[in-house]
Design a protein around this motif. Sequence first.
Motif, mmCIF file in Angstrom:
data_model
loop_
_atom_site.group_PDB
_atom_site.id
_atom_site.type_symbol
_atom_site.label_atom_id
_atom_site.label_comp_id
_atom_site.label_asym_id
_atom_site.label_seq_id
_atom_site.Cartn_x
_atom_site.Cartn_y
_atom_site.Cartn_z
ATOM 1 N N TYR A 72 0.837 -1.209 0.000
ATOM 2 C CA TYR A 72 0.000 0.000 0.000
ATOM 3 C C TYR A 72 0.867 1.251 0.000
ATOM 4 O O TYR A 72 0.655 2.176 -0.798
ATOM 5 N N ASP A 73 1.846 1.287 0.898
ATOM 6 C CA ASP A 73 2.714 2.463 0.985
ATOM 7 C C ASP A 73 3.503 2.664 -0.295
ATOM 8 O O ASP A 73 3.639 3.799 -0.784
ATOM 9 N N GLU A 104 -5.695 17.527 -4.087
ATOM 10 C CA GLU A 104 -6.438 16.721 -3.124
ATOM 11 C C GLU A 104 -7.156 15.571 -3.820
ATOM 12 O O GLU A 104 -7.187 14.445 -3.293
ATOM 13 N N ASP A 105 -7.698 15.831 -4.986
ATOM 14 C CA ASP A 105 -8.338 14.764 -5.755
ATOM 15 C C ASP A 105 -7.321 13.701 -6.158
ATOM 16 O O ASP A 105 -7.624 12.504 -6.143
ATOM 17 N N TYR A 106 -6.113 14.134 -6.521
ATOM 18 C CA TYR A 106 -5.101 13.160 -6.917
ATOM 19 C C TYR A 106 -4.639 12.344 -5.715
ATOM 20 O O TYR A 106 -4.337 11.156 -5.836
ATOM 21 N N ALA A 110 -4.752 8.357 -5.422
ATOM 22 C CA ALA A 110 -3.632 7.516 -4.986
ATOM 23 C C ALA A 110 -4.061 6.568 -3.883
ATOM 24 O O ALA A 110 -3.662 5.398 -3.861
ATOM 25 N N ASP A 111 -4.905 7.059 -2.972
ATOM 26 C CA ASP A 111 -5.391 6.207 -1.889
ATOM 27 C C ASP A 111 -6.272 5.088 -2.434
ATOM 28 O O ASP A 111 -6.151 3.924 -2.015
ATOM 29 N N VAL A 112 -7.154 5.428 -3.375
ATOM 30 C CA VAL A 112 -8.025 4.412 -3.969
ATOM 31 C C VAL A 112 -7.200 3.386 -4.749
ATOM 32 O O VAL A 112 -7.449 2.176 -4.668
ATOM 33 N N ALA A 113 -6.210 3.853 -5.504
ATOM 34 C CA ALA A 113 -5.361 2.936 -6.270
ATOM 35 C C ALA A 113 -4.589 2.007 -5.349
ATOM 36 O O ALA A 113 -4.439 0.807 -5.632
#
Length: 204
Positions: A72-73, A104-106, A110-113
């Motif tokens: 994840y990281d 912020e959207d990106y 990144a979190d969703v990916a």
Amino acid sequence: EDEDEDRSFLFQSSEQAHAFLPLTPMIIRTGALVLMKIIPLSILPPTFEATAVLACLLWNIIASTIAALALYDLTHRMVMLTHAAQVPSIVEDTKNSISSKGEEDYYTFADVASRTTIMIFCCNPANVFFVSCYSEATFACFTFLGYCFFQRATCHYKHATMFKTAFSSSFYMVASTMCWAIASHGRSNGALTSIFLFIHLCGR
């Protein structure tokens, strides 16, 4: 007895004897001994072999969790660094405050990916090897940790403007090398990561 010796010789002379190295059996044995020390024997399975299986199951759960967190990281940082290369105003540290709505959207992307990546990792068809008495979880744990530390080392090296940052780069590089060395003690193909490290050092 002669038949057993012949079988032992055939195994030692085959490629199966060199595929798996003794790291995972050492961890299982140590874990079983620790369980027998800290848990009453009346609660544990009746035989040492069964206790070793329990120790292996517990270790594989821990190792798989660490591997998922490292993945994840690593994914999150890779996605954010790709965006940072496209937008120079974004610094390397992805934990800093985000100034614009687009950034912020990106960060959310990144979190969703990253979450999608570890979901695929945890639900893959070969997941049975991560919960059985097998070296897959141990190998993935230390290999992914090595790549995670390596990514941090390269990021700190690119921004090494202070001694503290340069020291952090060296620390992460040593940590990644140690993780890959430990992984290569679990499976022989872990030695292939040395090629990746060699190419990076040559490029540096």
